[in-house]
Design a protein around this motif. Structure first.
Motif, PDB file in Angstrom:
ATOM      1  N   UNK A 171       0.676  -0.729   0.347  1.00 37.16           N
ATOM      2  CA  UNK A 171       0.259  -0.152  -0.296  1.00 37.16           C
ATOM      3  C   UNK A 171       1.041   1.052   0.063  1.00 37.16           C
ATOM      4  N   UNK A 172       1.947   1.200   0.828  1.00 36.05           N
ATOM      5  CA  UNK A 172       2.516   2.331   1.105  1.00 36.05           C
ATOM      6  C   UNK A 172       3.374   2.597  -0.338  1.00 36.05           C
ATOM      7  N   UNK A 173       3.730   1.586  -1.582  1.00 32.51           N
ATOM      8  CA  UNK A 173       3.965   2.164  -2.339  1.00 32.51           C
ATOM      9  C   UNK A 173       2.567   2.299  -3.475  1.00 32.51           C
ATOM     10  N   UNK A 174       2.180   2.066  -3.314  1.00 28.71           N
ATOM     11  CA  UNK A 174       0.997   2.071  -3.829  1.00 28.71           C
ATOM     12  C   UNK A 174       0.198   3.762  -3.965  1.00 28.71           C
ATOM     13  N   UNK A 175       0.850   4.307  -3.149  1.00 29.00           N
ATOM     14  CA  UNK A 175       0.540   5.796  -2.538  1.00 29.00           C
ATOM     15  C   UNK A 175       1.062   6.885  -3.035  1.00 29.00           C
ATOM     16  N   UNK A 176       2.858   6.376  -3.721  1.00 32.48           N
ATOM     17  CA  UNK A 176       3.583   7.403  -4.145  1.00 32.48           C
ATOM     18  C   UNK A 176       3.333   7.071  -5.272  1.00 32.48           C
ATOM     19  N   UNK A 186       1.803  -1.649   4.628  1.00 32.14           N
ATOM     20  CA  UNK A 186       0.679  -1.171   4.578  1.00 32.14           C
ATOM     21  C   UNK A 186      -0.959  -2.451   3.770  1.00 32.14           C
ATOM     22  N   UNK A 187      -1.737  -2.163   4.415  1.00 36.58           N
ATOM     23  CA  UNK A 187      -2.713  -2.955   3.981  1.00 36.58           C
ATOM     24  C   UNK A 187      -3.419  -1.907   3.042  1.00 36.58           C
TER      25      UNK A 187
END
Length: 229
Positions: free
Chosen positions: A49-54, A73-74
């Motif tokens: 999830x964290x990589x997805x936000x970026x 991060x889920x």
């Protein structure tokens, strides 16, 4: 924040999609499925999830296919955080199970719907198109199941707060909100209320803003909470 518009993306432009799953085989399979559709464009992949936000910040996709259970991060937290970005993408959560508590939490967090990972390829493509166009992708039966899960967690005062929120709506908007709660699409609401589809879309957009929600399931939950049933 104000809810996202119920309008779709610009006509003629490809639907930009980001894939988020910690299983590379799942991402590869989804990439093959969606990459074969001429109107869809895979603009990035992430494994948590964290990589997805970026990645979303960088690529500004229209739709994100988001796994729920991931390291770092889920998908639930990532979906909730995406609500705070400018012009947030619509999120479809991916799950192995039909209507578990994680899916309910994802929808409440702002996801536009969910897909089972064994959904037929043609249905996955169609779901992405529908969500990008601002249309619901949950059947009335699924909406009812998910709402029932949320209602079981009802806390004191929730019904009263929901009624106060619905009081912000005009009579016509309330009528449309109640139709949304029954799982009707914009076209079905237009037919039932003798309105044009663009008029219904405009009303749904106003409902999203006034109720401060991001998707139709959240509208349905508010309506059901207010009824106390």
């Amino acid at each position: 924040m104000a809810g996202m518009s119920d309008e779709g993306i610009t006509a003629g432009m490809p639907i930009r999609v980001v894939l988020v799953d910690d299983d590379p085989l799942v991402r590869s399979g989804l990439g093959l499925i969606l990459g074969g559709a001429p109107d869809l464009e895979i603009v990035g992949q992430a494994d948590d999830g964290r990589a997805a936000l970026a990645l979303v910040e960088e690529q500004r996709p229209d739709v994100v296919l988001m796994d729920i259970r991931m390291p770092v991060m889920d998908g639930i937290e990532a979906t909730a955080r995406l609500r705070s970005v400018a012009s947030p993408p619509r999120v479809i959560v991916l799950t192995t199970f039909g209507a578990d508590d994680h899916v309910v939490r994802s929808l409440v967090a702002g996801a536009a719907g969910f897909l089972l990972k064994d959904t037929p390829p043609a249905d996955i493509v169609e779901a992405v198109r529908r969500v990008a166009a601002g249309e619901p992708m949950l059947s009335p039966a699924v909406v009812a199941t998910l709402i029932e899960r949320v209602k079981k967690q009802q806390e004191p005062g929730r019904s009263a707060r929901a009624r106060q929120r619905l009081d912000r709506l005009t009579d016509r908007e309330r009528e449309i909100a109640e139709a949304v709660a029954r799982g009707l699409s914009n076209a079905q609401i237009a037919s039932e209320l003798y309105l044009s589809v663009p008029t219904v879309k405009a009303h749904v957009g106003h409902i999203f803003t006034k109720l401060d929600v991001d998707n139709r399931v959240q509208v349905a939950i508010c309506v059901l909470d207010a009824s106390g049933t």
